[in-house]
Enzyme design. Sequence first.
Site, PDB file in Angstrom:
ATOM      1  N   ASN A  94      30.568  34.051  37.930  1.00  0.00           N
ATOM      2  CA  ASN A  94      30.581  34.912  37.021  1.00  0.00           C
ATOM      3  C   ASN A  94      31.582  35.105  36.180  1.00  0.00           C
ATOM      4  O   ASN A  94      32.701  34.558  36.421  1.00  0.00           O
ATOM      5  CB  ASN A  94      30.842  36.421  37.786  1.00  0.00           C
ATOM      6  CG  ASN A  94      30.811  37.734  36.844  1.00  0.00           C
ATOM      7  OD1 ASN A  94      29.821  37.656  36.110  1.00  0.00           O
ATOM      8  ND2 ASN A  94      31.584  38.510  37.130  1.00  0.00           N
ATOM      9  N   SER A  97      38.334  35.392  32.819  1.00  0.00           N
ATOM     10  CA  SER A  97      38.290  34.841  34.063  1.00  0.00           C
ATOM     11  C   SER A  97      36.800  34.391  34.592  1.00  0.00           C
ATOM     12  O   SER A  97      35.800  34.901  33.914  1.00  0.00           O
ATOM     13  CB  SER A  97      38.658  36.017  35.214  1.00  0.00           C
ATOM     14  OG  SER A  97      39.899  36.364  35.102  1.00  0.00           O
ATOM     15  N   LEU A 108      32.478  43.194  43.966  1.00  0.00           N
ATOM     16  CA  LEU A 108      32.369  43.108  42.465  1.00  0.00           C
ATOM     17  C   LEU A 108      33.609  42.688  41.970  1.00  0.00           C
ATOM     18  O   LEU A 108      34.510  43.123  42.072  1.00  0.00           O
ATOM     19  CB  LEU A 108      31.863  44.394  42.114  1.00  0.00           C
ATOM     20  CG  LEU A 108      31.711  44.701  40.824  1.00  0.00           C
ATOM     21  CD1 LEU A 108      30.448  44.009  40.177  1.00  0.00           C
ATOM     22  CD2 LEU A 108      31.897  46.111  40.296  1.00  0.00           C
ATOM     23  N   ASP A 109      33.285  41.588  41.115  1.00  0.00           N
ATOM     24  CA  ASP A 109      34.308  40.904  40.491  1.00  0.00           C
ATOM     25  C   ASP A 109      35.717  40.429  41.379  1.00  0.00           C
ATOM     26  O   ASP A 109      36.677  40.415  40.751  1.00  0.00           O
ATOM     27  CB  ASP A 109      34.762  41.895  39.424  1.00  0.00           C
ATOM     28  CG  ASP A 109      33.873  42.250  38.269  1.00  0.00           C
ATOM     29  OD1 ASP A 109      32.862  41.404  37.978  1.00  0.00           O
ATOM     30  OD2 ASP A 109      33.777  43.229  37.607  1.00  0.00           O
ATOM     31  N   HIS A 161      34.003  37.068  33.542  1.00  0.00           N
ATOM     32  CA  HIS A 161      34.690  38.429  33.584  1.00  0.00           C
ATOM     33  C   HIS A 161      35.779  38.386  32.330  1.00  0.00           C
ATOM     34  O   HIS A 161      36.475  37.817  32.224  1.00  0.00           O
ATOM     35  CB  HIS A 161      35.104  38.870  34.652  1.00  0.00           C
ATOM     36  CG  HIS A 161      35.439  40.547  34.817  1.00  0.00           C
ATOM     37  ND1 HIS A 161      34.434  41.424  34.649  1.00  0.00           N
ATOM     38  CD2 HIS A 161      36.609  41.055  34.560  1.00  0.00           C
ATOM     39  CE1 HIS A 161      34.893  42.581  34.711  1.00  0.00           C
ATOM     40  NE2 HIS A 161      36.395  42.316  34.383  1.00  0.00           N
ATOM     41  N   ILE A 210      25.087  45.061  39.864  1.00  0.00           N
ATOM     42  CA  ILE A 210      25.882  44.835  41.029  1.00  0.00           C
ATOM     43  C   ILE A 210      24.962  44.200  42.153  1.00  0.00           C
ATOM     44  O   ILE A 210      23.711  44.639  42.263  1.00  0.00           O
ATOM     45  CB  ILE A 210      26.363  46.133  41.746  1.00  0.00           C
ATOM     46  CG1 ILE A 210      27.268  46.893  40.762  1.00  0.00           C
ATOM     47  CG2 ILE A 210      26.798  46.095  43.159  1.00  0.00           C
ATOM     48  CD1 ILE A 210      28.073  48.242  41.024  1.00  0.00           C
TER      49      ILE A 210
HETATM   50  C1  GAR Z   1      30.997  38.871  28.260  1.00  0.00           C
HETATM   51  O1  GAR Z   1      32.061  39.429  27.557  1.00  0.00           O
HETATM   52  C2  GAR Z   1      31.092  38.983  29.550  1.00  0.00           C
HETATM   53  O2  GAR Z   1      32.601  38.567  29.993  1.00  0.00           O
HETATM   54  C3  GAR Z   1      30.865  40.299  29.932  1.00  0.00           C
HETATM   55  O3  GAR Z   1      29.894  40.739  29.366  1.00  0.00           O
HETATM   56  C4  GAR Z   1      29.964  40.058  28.025  1.00  0.00           C
HETATM   57  C5  GAR Z   1      28.529  39.094  27.606  1.00  0.00           C
HETATM   58  O4  GAR Z   1      28.519  38.760  26.379  1.00  0.00           O
HETATM   59  N1  GAR Z   1      30.480  40.427  31.442  1.00  0.00           N
HETATM   60  C6  GAR Z   1      31.139  41.513  32.025  1.00  0.00           C
HETATM   61  O5  GAR Z   1      31.649  42.498  31.597  1.00  0.00           O
HETATM   62  C7  GAR Z   1      30.932  41.280  33.506  1.00  0.00           C
HETATM   63  N2  GAR Z   1      31.513  42.501  34.293  1.00  0.00           N
HETATM   64  P1  GAR Z   1      27.193  37.978  25.802  1.00  0.00           P
HETATM   65  O6  GAR Z   1      25.942  38.694  26.196  1.00  0.00           O
HETATM   66  O7  GAR Z   1      27.354  37.802  24.411  1.00  0.00           O
HETATM   67  O8  GAR Z   1      27.529  36.561  26.551  1.00  0.00           O
END
Ligand code: GAR
Length: 192
Positions: free
Chosen positions: A110, A139, A147-148, A112, A97
């Site tokens: 970001n 997204s 956040l998000d 998500h 965060i």
């Molecule tokens: C991804 O799915 C991304 O969308 C998520 O973390 C993963 C990272 O995967 N992000 C979140 O949840 C942010 N709130 P990666 O390390 O294989 O790129």
Amino acid sequence: MVVKKLAVLFSGNGSNLEAILQKLHGKIFGETKIEVALTLSNKADAGGIAKAAKFGLKSVILNHKDFASREEFDAALVREIEKSGAELTVLAGFMRILTPVFTSRVRAINLHPSLLPLFKGAHAIEQSFESDMKVGGVSVHWVSEELDGGKIIAQRAFEKSAGMSLEAYEAKIHEIEHELLPQVIVEILCQS
Ligand code: GAR
């Protein structure tokens, strides 16, 4: 030719970092050459570190636990990003965060794994999978103090197939992410 520099921040596996490196690093789009100038993780054991190393990039590790407050950690992030000369920062699975120390200073997007504003937070894949919704999605949004919650830049949805497993659902999300995030980055860097 203009060189545009990117910073990529990650906490885990780094599959999105890898997609960015494969598709964008050192590549030319019209009059723009994109370079990943900084890869940074808050976890010393993040899988993304080895992925960056395959491209000759030594990641900076800033362990958030070494800082007395979120603000001090964020100030250190800002220093590294400014030092790198990156004009755009990408949060690719960066699970922290962020405070206004970061959000007011850094132009960042970001990724998500849900159709925002639904399923904000760290468990979006499981929560959207368990929901009654017939579609899932991804997204990309501007990072703001919420956040998000920043302005949405791009989204892509897919239909949940009957009997789809969580593993298949997650794999579909990552497949879309690996396409969508690099596309958005090129659009931003080549417009500005
Ligand atoms: C991804 O799915 C991304 O969308 C998520 O973390 C993963 C990272 O995967 N992000 C979140 O949840 C942010 N709130 P990666 O390390 O294989 O790129």
